[in-house]
Design an enzyme around this catalytic site. Structure first.
Site, PDB file in Angstrom:
ATOM      1  N   ASP A  42      -1.550  -0.469  17.379  1.00 58.70           N
ATOM      2  CA  ASP A  42      -1.141  -1.735  16.757  1.00 58.70           C
ATOM      3  C   ASP A  42      -1.169  -2.860  17.794  1.00 58.70           C
ATOM      4  O   ASP A  42      -0.913  -4.022  17.473  1.00 58.70           O
ATOM      5  CB  ASP A  42       0.214  -1.619  16.051  1.00 58.70           C
ATOM      6  CG  ASP A  42       1.328  -1.141  16.963  1.00 58.70           C
ATOM      7  OD1 ASP A  42       1.078  -0.909  18.164  1.00 58.70           O
ATOM      8  OD2 ASP A  42       2.467  -0.985  16.467  1.00 58.70           O
ATOM      9  N   SER A  43      -1.540  -2.516  19.039  1.00 57.68           N
ATOM     10  CA  SER A  43      -1.817  -3.557  20.046  1.00 57.68           C
ATOM     11  C   SER A  43      -2.979  -4.429  19.588  1.00 57.68           C
ATOM     12  O   SER A  43      -3.210  -5.505  20.144  1.00 57.68           O
ATOM     13  CB  SER A  43      -2.129  -2.923  21.409  1.00 57.68           C
ATOM     14  OG  SER A  43      -3.134  -1.933  21.281  1.00 57.68           O
ATOM     15  N   ASP A  80      -2.167   3.883  14.640  1.00 60.39           N
ATOM     16  CA  ASP A  80      -0.728   3.596  14.685  1.00 60.39           C
ATOM     17  C   ASP A  80      -0.152   3.330  13.306  1.00 60.39           C
ATOM     18  O   ASP A  80      -0.740   2.585  12.511  1.00 60.39           O
ATOM     19  CB  ASP A  80      -0.482   2.341  15.550  1.00 60.39           C
ATOM     20  CG  ASP A  80      -0.093   2.688  16.964  1.00 60.39           C
ATOM     21  OD1 ASP A  80       0.386   3.812  17.204  1.00 60.39           O
ATOM     22  OD2 ASP A  80      -0.266   1.809  17.847  1.00 60.39           O
ATOM     23  N   LYS A 109       0.182   7.802  14.792  1.00 55.61           N
ATOM     24  CA  LYS A 109       1.162   7.741  15.889  1.00 55.61           C
ATOM     25  C   LYS A 109       2.397   7.001  15.394  1.00 55.61           C
ATOM     26  O   LYS A 109       2.276   5.965  14.739  1.00 55.61           O
ATOM     27  CB  LYS A 109       0.562   7.050  17.116  1.00 55.61           C
ATOM     28  CG  LYS A 109       1.572   6.901  18.265  1.00 55.61           C
ATOM     29  CD  LYS A 109       0.891   6.637  19.606  1.00 55.61           C
ATOM     30  CE  LYS A 109       0.346   5.263  19.815  1.00 55.61           C
ATOM     31  NZ  LYS A 109       1.300   4.148  19.656  1.00 55.61           N
ATOM     32  N   GLU A 111       6.206   5.475  16.617  1.00 60.75           N
ATOM     33  CA  GLU A 111       7.070   5.110  17.748  1.00 60.75           C
ATOM     34  C   GLU A 111       8.501   5.578  17.493  1.00 60.75           C
ATOM     35  O   GLU A 111       9.087   5.264  16.456  1.00 60.75           O
ATOM     36  CB  GLU A 111       7.040   3.595  17.950  1.00 60.75           C
ATOM     37  CG  GLU A 111       5.692   3.093  18.417  1.00 60.75           C
ATOM     38  CD  GLU A 111       5.699   1.634  18.856  1.00 60.75           C
ATOM     39  OE1 GLU A 111       6.800   1.043  18.977  1.00 60.75           O
ATOM     40  OE2 GLU A 111       4.608   1.093  19.079  1.00 60.75           O
ATOM     41  N   GLU A 178       5.267   5.873  27.511  1.00 62.31           N
ATOM     42  CA  GLU A 178       4.846   4.557  28.004  1.00 62.31           C
ATOM     43  C   GLU A 178       5.906   3.945  28.911  1.00 62.31           C
ATOM     44  O   GLU A 178       7.083   3.831  28.527  1.00 62.31           O
ATOM     45  CB  GLU A 178       4.563   3.611  26.819  1.00 62.31           C
ATOM     46  CG  GLU A 178       4.159   2.212  27.279  1.00 62.31           C
ATOM     47  CD  GLU A 178       3.526   1.350  26.207  1.00 62.31           C
ATOM     48  OE1 GLU A 178       3.301   1.830  25.082  1.00 62.31           O
ATOM     49  OE2 GLU A 178       3.250   0.173  26.500  1.00 62.31           O
TER      50      GLU A 178
HETATM   51  O1  KIV Z   1      -0.810   0.111  20.477  1.00 63.56           O
HETATM   52  C1  KIV Z   1      -1.180   0.610  21.549  1.00 63.56           C
HETATM   53  O2  KIV Z   1      -2.202   0.206  22.139  1.00 63.56           O
HETATM   54  C2  KIV Z   1      -0.406   1.691  22.111  1.00 63.56           C
HETATM   55  C3  KIV Z   1      -0.762   2.182  23.496  1.00 63.56           C
HETATM   56  C4  KIV Z   1      -0.479   1.144  24.498  1.00 63.56           C
HETATM   57  C5  KIV Z   1      -0.140   3.473  23.808  1.00 63.56           C
HETATM   58  O3  KIV Z   1       0.475   2.174  21.489  1.00 63.56           O
END
Ligand code: KIV
Length: 256
Positions: A42-43, A80, A109, A111, A178
């Protein structure tokens, strides 16, 4: 690579390499590399959409990027689960995770673990592999008072260790750690059977993940811990300026 390879790679002491990717053009490039797997993080909210945090990434955004990446690669993809999608009940979580898998992800993924135990367990039992993400979980930006290193207090260390163990027990196939102290990452890595994928916490994890644009030196801001493998911004700027000069001078930009 499949979900089953993750614990095997740990058992055989073979490190796992992962990068983020959000678009078809980089996905086709990554397809020709030795990289093991791709994270559609989600970055993308920050890297591709210019937002200050990951919070604006919604399920529509994640599905769009997942489809784009899957169109050009057969590699293992983790997408994510966006902010709060696991906090609005089981039905919403299943719906969002299902959309990501239909779009081409092999796994999702999530969190944090606390408060999401039932959801993680249900997704795993429903055939949706789950990667956990602990430590500096960017969706907790406001709770953490910014993108700040975690595991600095006794309480924080205990919580991360407990959640890592819980992630394993709930059936997660791996866990991203992280920005936590290297010794803590090492201790967790040695205490669980599922692989840890580290970012900003030293070399002792079972694998590493980085944001692609950071490692290629393309980002306007790069975290201190990231090694730049390419001077991307400079190389691209030089190429673009050469193009501009060609346009201005009436030099052909057609390949021979
Ligand atoms: O969203 C992302 O890019 C991440 C990584 C930095 C692990 O969760």
């Amino acid at each position: 690579m499949t979900t089953l390879d993750f614990p095997l790679r740990k058992k055989n002491h073979e490190k796992i390499s992962m990068v983020t990717c959000y678009d078809a053009s980089f996905a086709s490039l990554i397809e020709g590399t030795e990289l093991d797997c791709i994270l559609i993080g989600d970055s993308c909210s920050m890297v591709m959409h210019g937002n200050p945090t990951t919070l604006p990434a919604d399920i529509g955004m994640m599905v769009t990027h997942t489809k784009a990446v899957r169109s050009k690669t057969k590699k293992f993809i983790v997408s994510d689960m966006p902010f709060l999608t696991t906090r609005k009940g089981l039905e919403n979580a299943v719906d969002c995770a299902g959309q990501l898998l239909v779009a081409g992800a092999n796994a999702v993924k999530i969190e944090g673990v606390d408060g999401q135990e039932d959801i993680i367990s249900h997704l795993v039992k429903s055939g949706i592999p789950v990667m956990s993400h602990l430590g500096l979980t960017p969706q907790f930006y406001n709770a953490f008072g910014g993108h700040k290193k975690q595991g600095k207090t006794e309480d924080s260390v205990e919580k991360i260790k407990r959640e890592a163990k819980m992630a394993e027990e709930l059936g997660c196939f791996s866990v991203v750690l992280e920005c936590i102290p290297q010794e803590l990452a090492e201790e967790i890595t040695q205490s669980i059977l599922i692989p840890t994928i580290g970012i900003g916490c030293g070399n002792d994890c079972d694998g590493q993940v980085l944001v692609l644009q950071d490692l290629l030196g393309m980002s306007d801001f790069t975290p201190k811990f990231v090694k730049k493998y390419l001077d991307g911004r400079n190389l691209i700027t030089v190429a673009l300026n050469e193009y501009v000069r060609d346009v201005k001078n009436g030099v052909s930009n057609e390949s021979n």
